[in-house]
Design a protein around this motif. Structure first.
Motif, PDB file in Angstrom:
ATOM      1  N   SER A 177       9.524   4.716 -15.083  1.00 22.77           N
ATOM      2  CA  SER A 177       9.329   5.806 -16.049  1.00 22.77           C
ATOM      3  C   SER A 177       9.921   7.118 -15.516  1.00 22.77           C
ATOM      4  N   MET A 178      10.098   7.250 -14.179  1.00 25.57           N
ATOM      5  CA  MET A 178      10.593   8.515 -13.612  1.00 25.57           C
ATOM      6  C   MET A 178      12.081   8.739 -13.908  1.00 25.57           C
ATOM      7  N   PRO A 179      12.978   7.802 -13.504  1.00 26.17           N
ATOM      8  CA  PRO A 179      14.375   8.013 -13.905  1.00 26.17           C
ATOM      9  C   PRO A 179      14.558   8.048 -15.426  1.00 26.17           C
ATOM     10  N   ALA A 228      13.987  -6.225  -9.799  1.00 24.42           N
ATOM     11  CA  ALA A 228      13.930  -7.155  -8.657  1.00 24.42           C
ATOM     12  C   ALA A 228      12.605  -6.969  -7.915  1.00 24.42           C
ATOM     13  N   LEU A 229      12.159  -5.712  -7.795  1.00 21.15           N
ATOM     14  CA  LEU A 229      10.878  -5.441  -7.127  1.00 21.15           C
ATOM     15  C   LEU A 229       9.731  -6.109  -7.895  1.00 21.15           C
ATOM     16  N   PHE A 230       9.782  -6.016  -9.220  1.00 24.69           N
ATOM     17  CA  PHE A 230       8.752  -6.656 -10.050  1.00 24.69           C
ATOM     18  C   PHE A 230       8.694  -8.165  -9.758  1.00 24.69           C
ATOM     19  N   LEU A 241      17.675  17.768  -6.894  1.00 24.36           N
ATOM     20  CA  LEU A 241      18.506  16.626  -6.477  1.00 24.36           C
ATOM     21  C   LEU A 241      18.094  15.357  -7.241  1.00 24.36           C
ATOM     22  N   VAL A 242      16.763  15.196  -7.425  1.00 30.29           N
ATOM     23  CA  VAL A 242      16.257  14.032  -8.172  1.00 30.29           C
ATOM     24  C   VAL A 242      16.811  14.071  -9.605  1.00 30.29           C
ATOM     25  N   VAL A 243      16.801  15.268 -10.216  1.00 26.67           N
ATOM     26  CA  VAL A 243      17.313  15.405 -11.587  1.00 26.67           C
ATOM     27  C   VAL A 243      18.813  15.103 -11.606  1.00 26.67           C
ATOM     28  N   GLN A 261      19.309  13.003   2.559  1.00 27.44           N
ATOM     29  CA  GLN A 261      19.659  14.386   2.231  1.00 27.44           C
ATOM     30  C   GLN A 261      18.540  15.337   2.678  1.00 27.44           C
ATOM     31  N   TYR A 262      17.306  14.948   2.362  1.00 28.41           N
ATOM     32  CA  TYR A 262      16.178  15.869   2.576  1.00 28.41           C
ATOM     33  C   TYR A 262      15.812  15.978   4.047  1.00 28.41           C
ATOM     34  N   LYS A 263      15.764  14.824   4.722  1.00 30.83           N
ATOM     35  CA  LYS A 263      15.240  14.853   6.101  1.00 30.83           C
ATOM     36  C   LYS A 263      16.332  14.863   7.146  1.00 30.83           C
ATOM     37  N   SER A 288       0.850  -1.208   0.000  1.00 28.65           N
ATOM     38  CA  SER A 288       0.000   0.000   0.000  1.00 28.65           C
ATOM     39  C   SER A 288       0.879   1.250   0.000  1.00 28.65           C
ATOM     40  N   PHE A 289       2.034   1.190   0.707  1.00 24.53           N
ATOM     41  CA  PHE A 289       2.964   2.331   0.666  1.00 24.53           C
ATOM     42  C   PHE A 289       3.457   2.563  -0.770  1.00 24.53           C
ATOM     43  N   LEU A 290       3.774   1.453  -1.471  1.00 30.12           N
ATOM     44  CA  LEU A 290       4.298   1.573  -2.838  1.00 30.12           C
ATOM     45  C   LEU A 290       3.349   2.371  -3.727  1.00 30.12           C
ATOM     46  N   LEU A 316       5.796   2.720   8.745  1.00 24.89           N
ATOM     47  CA  LEU A 316       6.440   2.208   7.532  1.00 24.89           C
ATOM     48  C   LEU A 316       7.822   1.630   7.847  1.00 24.89           C
ATOM     49  N   TYR A 317       8.645   2.402   8.590  1.00 23.69           N
ATOM     50  CA  TYR A 317       9.986   1.902   8.918  1.00 23.69           C
ATOM     51  C   TYR A 317       9.862   0.594   9.723  1.00 23.69           C
ATOM     52  N   GLY A 318       8.884   0.582  10.685  1.00 25.03           N
ATOM     53  CA  GLY A 318       8.650  -0.625  11.491  1.00 25.03           C
ATOM     54  C   GLY A 318       8.249  -1.792  10.600  1.00 25.03           C
ATOM     55  N   GLY A 319       7.387  -1.513   9.608  1.00 21.00           N
ATOM     56  CA  GLY A 319       6.908  -2.553   8.684  1.00 21.00           C
ATOM     57  C   GLY A 319       8.063  -3.155   7.896  1.00 21.00           C
ATOM     58  N   ILE A 320       8.968  -2.296   7.410  1.00 21.80           N
ATOM     59  CA  ILE A 320      10.115  -2.782   6.623  1.00 21.80           C
ATOM     60  C   ILE A 320      10.995  -3.673   7.505  1.00 21.80           C
ATOM     61  N   VAL A 321      11.283  -3.191   8.732  1.00 23.72           N
ATOM     62  CA  VAL A 321      12.186  -3.928   9.628  1.00 23.72           C
ATOM     63  C   VAL A 321      11.557  -5.274  10.021  1.00 23.72           C
TER      64      VAL A 321
HETATM   65  C1  HEM Z   1      12.004   5.411  -8.953  1.00 21.67           C
HETATM   66  C2  HEM Z   1      11.164   6.323  -8.544  1.00 21.67           C
HETATM   67  C3  HEM Z   1      11.220   6.877  -7.140  1.00 21.67           C
HETATM   68  C4  HEM Z   1      11.395   8.187  -6.815  1.00 21.67           C
HETATM   69  C5  HEM Z   1      11.553   9.348  -7.796  1.00 21.67           C
HETATM   70  C6  HEM Z   1      11.396   8.291  -5.374  1.00 21.67           C
HETATM   71  C7  HEM Z   1      11.600   9.463  -4.657  1.00 21.67           C
HETATM   72  C8  HEM Z   1      11.715   9.566  -3.293  1.00 21.67           C
HETATM   73  C9  HEM Z   1      12.068  10.766  -2.573  1.00 21.67           C
HETATM   74  C10 HEM Z   1      12.373  12.112  -3.236  1.00 21.67           C
HETATM   75  C11 HEM Z   1      12.073  10.468  -1.238  1.00 21.67           C
HETATM   76  C12 HEM Z   1      12.438  11.425  -0.049  1.00 21.67           C
HETATM   77  C13 HEM Z   1      11.379  12.403   0.259  1.00 21.67           C
HETATM   78  C14 HEM Z   1      10.143  11.750   0.785  1.00 21.67           C
HETATM   79  O1  HEM Z   1      10.211  11.067   1.814  1.00 21.67           O
HETATM   80  O2  HEM Z   1       9.081  11.907   0.153  1.00 21.67           O
HETATM   81  C15 HEM Z   1      11.708   9.068  -1.110  1.00 21.67           C
HETATM   82  C16 HEM Z   1      11.569   8.391   0.097  1.00 21.67           C
HETATM   83  C17 HEM Z   1      11.340   7.051   0.202  1.00 21.67           C
HETATM   84  N1  HEM Z   1      11.219   6.142  -0.829  1.00 21.67           N
HETATM   85 FE1  HEM Z   1      11.196   6.580  -2.802  1.00 21.67          FE
HETATM   86  N2  HEM Z   1      11.189   7.049  -4.829  1.00 21.67           N
HETATM   87  C18 HEM Z   1      11.097   6.139  -5.870  1.00 21.67           C
HETATM   88  C19 HEM Z   1      10.922   4.770  -5.751  1.00 21.67           C
HETATM   89  C20 HEM Z   1      10.825   4.081  -4.557  1.00 21.67           C
HETATM   90  C21 HEM Z   1      10.625   2.650  -4.438  1.00 21.67           C
HETATM   91  C22 HEM Z   1      10.429   1.690  -5.630  1.00 21.67           C
HETATM   92  C23 HEM Z   1      10.616   2.343  -3.091  1.00 21.67           C
HETATM   93  C24 HEM Z   1      10.450   1.010  -2.408  1.00 21.67           C
HETATM   94  C25 HEM Z   1      10.796  -0.148  -2.956  1.00 21.67           C
HETATM   95  C26 HEM Z   1      10.818   3.592  -2.366  1.00 21.67           C
HETATM   96  C27 HEM Z   1      10.886   3.708  -0.987  1.00 21.67           C
HETATM   97  C28 HEM Z   1      11.044   4.893  -0.302  1.00 21.67           C
HETATM   98  C29 HEM Z   1      11.011   4.987   1.166  1.00 21.67           C
HETATM   99  C30 HEM Z   1      10.818   3.827   2.143  1.00 21.67           C
HETATM  100  C31 HEM Z   1      11.192   6.349   1.480  1.00 21.67           C
HETATM  101  C32 HEM Z   1      11.184   6.991   2.877  1.00 21.67           C
HETATM  102  C33 HEM Z   1       9.749   7.460   3.122  1.00 21.67           C
HETATM  103  C34 HEM Z   1       9.517   8.195   4.439  1.00 21.67           C
HETATM  104  O3  HEM Z   1      10.433   8.684   5.070  1.00 21.67           O
HETATM  105  O4  HEM Z   1       8.343   8.294   4.833  1.00 21.67           O
HETATM  106  N3  HEM Z   1      10.928   4.620  -3.283  1.00 21.67           N
HETATM  107  N4  HEM Z   1      11.522   8.535  -2.372  1.00 21.67           N
END
Ligand code: HEM
Length: 221
Positions: A211-213, A167-169, A147-149, A125-127, A21-23, A62-67
Protein backbone atom coordinates in the motif's frame (compact mmCIF):
# COMPACT_ATOMS: atom_id res chain seq x y z
CA UNK A 1 23.51 -27.20 15.11
CA UNK A 2 24.96 -27.04 11.61
CA UNK A 3 26.07 -30.68 11.59
CA UNK A 4 22.63 -32.31 11.27
CA UNK A 5 19.79 -31.64 8.86
CA UNK A 6 17.39 -31.15 11.77
CA UNK A 7 19.80 -28.63 13.36
CA UNK A 8 19.97 -26.71 10.09
CA UNK A 9 16.18 -26.73 9.75
CA UNK A 10 15.88 -25.46 13.34
CA UNK A 11 18.26 -22.61 12.49
CA UNK A 12 16.18 -21.80 9.38
CA UNK A 13 13.03 -21.67 11.55
CA UNK A 14 14.55 -19.53 14.31
CA UNK A 15 16.18 -17.04 11.93
CA UNK A 16 12.99 -17.02 9.81
CA UNK A 17 10.81 -16.19 12.83
CA UNK A 18 13.29 -13.48 13.86
CA UNK A 19 13.09 -11.96 10.34
CA UNK A 20 9.29 -12.16 10.52
CA UNK A 21 9.37 -10.09 13.74
CA UNK A 22 11.54 -7.50 11.94
CA UNK A 23 8.97 -7.37 9.11
CA UNK A 24 6.26 -6.41 11.58
CA UNK A 25 8.34 -3.71 13.34
CA UNK A 26 9.57 -2.23 10.02
CA UNK A 27 5.99 -2.15 8.74
CA UNK A 28 4.62 -0.37 11.82
CA UNK A 29 7.42 2.26 11.65
CA UNK A 30 6.91 2.83 7.93
CA UNK A 31 3.21 3.56 8.48
CA UNK A 32 4.44 7.13 9.27
CA UNK A 33 4.45 7.50 5.45
CA UNK A 34 0.67 7.95 5.73
CA UNK A 35 0.79 10.77 8.30
CA UNK A 36 0.22 13.38 5.58
CA UNK A 37 2.66 15.93 7.07
CA UNK A 38 5.10 16.15 4.17
CA UNK A 39 7.23 13.38 5.71
CA UNK A 40 8.11 15.06 9.06
CA UNK A 41 7.01 12.08 11.20
CA UNK A 42 8.66 9.59 8.82
CA UNK A 43 11.98 11.51 8.85
CA UNK A 44 11.96 11.76 12.67
CA UNK A 45 11.28 8.02 12.90
CA UNK A 46 14.16 7.24 10.50
CA UNK A 47 16.51 9.46 12.52
CA UNK A 48 15.48 7.73 15.76
CA UNK A 49 16.07 4.29 14.20
CA UNK A 50 19.52 5.38 13.04
CA UNK A 51 20.75 7.11 16.19
CA UNK A 52 19.34 4.96 19.01
CA UNK A 53 22.23 2.73 20.18
CA UNK A 54 19.98 -0.21 21.14
CA UNK A 55 18.40 -0.23 17.70
CA UNK A 56 21.87 0.08 16.18
CA UNK A 57 22.89 -3.12 18.00
CA UNK A 58 19.63 -4.84 16.94
CA UNK A 59 20.42 -3.91 13.30
CA UNK A 60 23.58 -6.02 13.44
CA UNK A 61 21.51 -8.94 14.74
CA UNK A 62 19.19 -8.38 11.79
CA UNK A 63 22.00 -8.39 9.21
CA UNK A 64 23.41 -11.53 10.92
CA UNK A 65 19.94 -13.14 10.82
CA UNK A 66 19.56 -12.48 7.08
CA UNK A 67 23.05 -13.84 6.29
CA UNK A 68 22.58 -16.96 8.48
CA UNK A 69 19.14 -17.71 6.98
CA UNK A 70 20.71 -17.45 3.52
CA UNK A 71 23.83 -19.53 4.27
CA UNK A 72 21.88 -22.37 5.91
CA UNK A 73 19.38 -22.32 3.01
CA UNK A 74 22.26 -22.74 0.54
CA UNK A 75 23.81 -25.58 2.58
CA UNK A 76 20.44 -27.36 2.85
CA UNK A 77 19.73 -26.88 -0.86
CA UNK A 78 23.05 -28.33 -2.03
CA UNK A 79 23.04 -30.97 0.73
CA UNK A 80 19.64 -32.21 -0.39
CA UNK A 81 20.64 -32.32 -4.04
CA UNK A 82 24.10 -33.84 -3.76
CA UNK A 83 24.09 -36.16 -0.73
CA UNK A 84 22.43 -39.07 -2.48
CA UNK A 85 23.72 -40.50 -5.76
CA UNK A 86 20.23 -41.25 -7.04
CA UNK A 87 17.33 -38.88 -6.61
CA UNK A 88 14.35 -40.05 -4.62
CA UNK A 89 11.46 -41.02 -6.78
CA UNK A 90 8.98 -38.28 -5.98
CA UNK A 91 5.49 -39.69 -5.79
CA UNK A 92 2.84 -37.16 -6.62
CA UNK A 93 4.71 -34.13 -5.25
CA UNK A 94 2.01 -31.85 -6.61
CA UNK A 95 -0.77 -33.37 -4.56
CA UNK A 96 1.37 -33.65 -1.41
CA UNK A 97 2.57 -30.03 -1.22
CA UNK A 98 1.82 -26.55 -2.52
CA UNK A 99 3.82 -24.87 -5.28
CA UNK A 100 5.13 -22.34 -2.72
CA UNK A 101 6.42 -25.17 -0.49
CA UNK A 102 8.28 -26.73 -3.44
CA UNK A 103 9.68 -23.36 -4.57
CA UNK A 104 11.06 -21.89 -1.34
CA UNK A 105 14.58 -21.52 -2.79
CA UNK A 106 13.35 -19.68 -5.87
CA UNK A 107 11.05 -17.47 -3.77
CA UNK A 108 13.78 -16.82 -1.18
CA UNK A 109 16.15 -15.80 -3.98
CA UNK A 110 13.56 -13.34 -5.35
CA UNK A 111 13.08 -11.88 -1.85
CA UNK A 112 16.86 -11.57 -1.53
CA UNK A 113 17.10 -9.68 -4.85
CA UNK A 114 14.30 -7.43 -3.59
CA UNK A 115 16.16 -6.76 -0.30
CA UNK A 116 19.43 -5.93 -2.10
CA UNK A 117 17.67 -3.47 -4.46
CA UNK A 118 15.72 -2.03 -1.51
CA UNK A 119 18.85 -1.49 0.60
CA UNK A 120 20.52 0.20 -2.37
CA UNK A 121 17.48 2.52 -2.76
CA UNK A 122 17.21 3.78 0.83
CA UNK A 123 19.55 2.29 3.45
CA UNK A 124 22.69 2.84 1.35
CA UNK A 125 21.73 6.47 0.64
CA UNK A 126 20.60 7.31 4.17
CA UNK A 127 23.19 5.51 6.27
CA UNK A 128 26.17 5.25 3.94
CA UNK A 129 25.96 8.42 1.84
CA UNK A 130 25.29 6.70 -1.50
CA UNK A 131 25.55 9.98 -3.41
CA UNK A 132 21.98 11.33 -3.16
CA UNK A 133 21.87 14.94 -1.90
CA UNK A 134 19.35 14.99 0.94
CA UNK A 135 17.27 18.13 1.53
CA UNK A 136 16.67 19.13 5.16
CA UNK A 137 13.06 19.15 6.42
CA UNK A 138 11.31 21.72 8.69
CA UNK A 139 12.55 19.86 11.80
CA UNK A 140 16.16 19.99 10.62
CA UNK A 141 16.26 16.26 9.71
CA UNK A 142 17.46 14.62 6.48
CA UNK A 143 14.44 14.41 4.18
CA UNK A 144 14.36 10.65 3.60
CA UNK A 145 10.66 10.90 2.76
CA UNK A 146 11.50 12.97 -0.36
CA UNK A 147 13.72 10.10 -1.56
CA UNK A 148 10.94 7.56 -0.89
CA UNK A 149 8.54 9.70 -2.97
CA UNK A 150 11.13 10.09 -5.75
CA UNK A 151 11.56 6.30 -5.94
CA UNK A 152 7.94 5.27 -5.69
CA UNK A 153 6.86 7.79 -8.31
CA UNK A 154 8.62 5.72 -10.99
CA UNK A 155 6.68 2.88 -12.63
CA UNK A 156 9.82 0.70 -12.60
CA UNK A 157 10.14 0.90 -8.80
CA UNK A 158 6.41 0.41 -8.30
CA UNK A 159 6.41 -2.75 -10.42
CA UNK A 160 9.63 -4.21 -8.92
CA UNK A 161 8.36 -3.59 -5.37
CA UNK A 162 5.03 -5.24 -6.15
CA UNK A 163 6.79 -8.29 -7.65
CA UNK A 164 9.15 -8.51 -4.64
CA UNK A 165 6.25 -8.26 -2.20
CA UNK A 166 4.31 -10.94 -4.08
CA UNK A 167 7.34 -13.26 -3.76
CA UNK A 168 7.48 -12.35 -0.05
CA UNK A 169 3.80 -13.31 0.30
CA UNK A 170 4.40 -16.74 -1.27
CA UNK A 171 7.62 -17.29 0.75
CA UNK A 172 5.83 -16.47 4.01
CA UNK A 173 2.70 -18.45 3.09
CA UNK A 174 4.76 -21.63 3.46
CA UNK A 175 7.60 -20.42 5.71
CA UNK A 176 5.53 -19.18 8.65
CA UNK A 177 3.69 -22.43 9.38
CA UNK A 178 6.65 -24.56 8.34
CA UNK A 179 8.79 -22.84 11.01
CA UNK A 180 6.33 -23.84 13.73
CA UNK A 181 6.16 -27.38 12.36
CA UNK A 182 9.98 -27.70 12.47
CA UNK A 183 10.02 -26.40 16.04
CA UNK A 184 7.81 -29.35 16.90
CA UNK A 185 4.60 -27.44 17.45
CA UNK A 186 2.44 -30.05 15.76
CA UNK A 187 -0.88 -30.42 17.50
CA UNK A 188 -4.30 -31.52 16.34
CA UNK A 189 -5.88 -28.54 18.04
CA UNK A 190 -3.30 -25.77 17.48
CA UNK A 191 -1.82 -26.57 14.04
CA UNK A 192 -4.91 -25.40 12.06
CA UNK A 193 -4.91 -22.12 14.06
CA UNK A 194 -1.18 -21.58 13.40
CA UNK A 195 -1.84 -22.18 9.69
CA UNK A 196 -4.64 -19.60 9.64
CA UNK A 197 -2.52 -17.04 11.52
CA UNK A 198 0.41 -17.75 9.18
CA UNK A 199 -1.72 -17.30 6.07
CA UNK A 200 -3.31 -14.10 7.45
CA UNK A 201 0.14 -12.68 8.29
CA UNK A 202 1.50 -13.63 4.84
CA UNK A 203 -1.35 -11.81 3.11
CA UNK A 204 -1.81 -8.76 5.35
CA UNK A 205 1.86 -7.80 5.87
CA UNK A 206 2.95 -7.78 2.18
CA UNK A 207 -0.35 -6.04 1.25
CA UNK A 208 0.27 -3.35 3.90
CA UNK A 209 3.82 -2.87 2.54
CA UNK A 210 2.46 -2.71 -1.03
CA UNK A 211 0.00 0.00 0.00
CA UNK A 212 3.00 2.36 0.53
CA UNK A 213 4.41 2.51 -3.02
CA UNK A 214 0.82 2.37 -4.36
CA UNK A 215 -0.24 5.31 -2.15
CA UNK A 216 2.74 7.41 -3.22
CA UNK A 217 2.46 6.50 -6.91
CA UNK A 218 -1.26 7.23 -7.17
CA UNK A 219 -2.10 9.67 -4.37
CA UNK A 220 0.93 11.91 -3.74
CA UNK A 221 1.90 15.16 -5.50
C1 HEM B 1 7.46 -1.31 0.59
C2 HEM B 1 7.53 -0.63 1.71
C3 HEM B 1 8.85 -0.35 2.38
C4 HEM B 1 9.35 0.89 2.66
C5 HEM B 1 8.67 2.22 2.36
C6 HEM B 1 10.63 0.72 3.29
C7 HEM B 1 11.48 1.75 3.68
C8 HEM B 1 12.75 1.61 4.18
C9 HEM B 1 13.66 2.69 4.45
C10 HEM B 1 13.35 4.17 4.19
C11 HEM B 1 14.82 2.15 4.95
C12 HEM B 1 16.13 2.91 5.34
C13 HEM B 1 16.02 3.64 6.62
C14 HEM B 1 15.85 2.72 7.79
O1 HEM B 1 16.73 1.87 8.01
O2 HEM B 1 14.83 2.83 8.48
C15 HEM B 1 14.62 0.72 5.01
C16 HEM B 1 15.56 -0.19 5.50
C17 HEM B 1 15.42 -1.54 5.44
N1 HEM B 1 14.36 -2.25 4.91
FE1 HEM B 1 12.65 -1.46 4.18
N2 HEM B 1 10.90 -0.62 3.43
C18 HEM B 1 9.84 -1.32 2.87
C19 HEM B 1 9.73 -2.70 2.77
C20 HEM B 1 10.68 -3.61 3.21
C21 HEM B 1 10.55 -5.05 3.12
C22 HEM B 1 9.31 -5.79 2.57
C23 HEM B 1 11.70 -5.60 3.63
C24 HEM B 1 12.10 -7.05 3.77
C25 HEM B 1 11.66 -8.02 2.98
C26 HEM B 1 12.56 -4.50 4.04
C27 HEM B 1 13.82 -4.63 4.59
C28 HEM B 1 14.62 -3.59 5.01
C29 HEM B 1 15.91 -3.78 5.69
C30 HEM B 1 16.57 -5.12 6.02
C31 HEM B 1 16.41 -2.49 5.96
C32 HEM B 1 17.71 -2.13 6.71
C33 HEM B 1 17.32 -1.94 8.18
C34 HEM B 1 18.45 -1.51 9.10
O3 HEM B 1 19.47 -1.02 8.68
O4 HEM B 1 18.27 -1.67 10.32
N3 HEM B 1 11.90 -3.31 3.78
N4 HEM B 1 13.37 0.41 4.52
Amino acid sequence: MLSSTLGKKLLMSLTGLFLISFLLIHLIGNLAIFSNDGGLAFNSYALFMTTNPLIGAASYLLYGGIVLHLIVAIILYFGNNSARPFKYKVVNAKSNSTWAARSMSLLGSLVLIFIVLHLKDFWWQYKHDGGYQFAIDANGNKDLYALVVLKFKTTFSLVTYLIGLFALFLHLSHGFQSAFQTLGLQHEKYTPTIKVIGMAFSIIVPLAYASMPLYIYFCQG
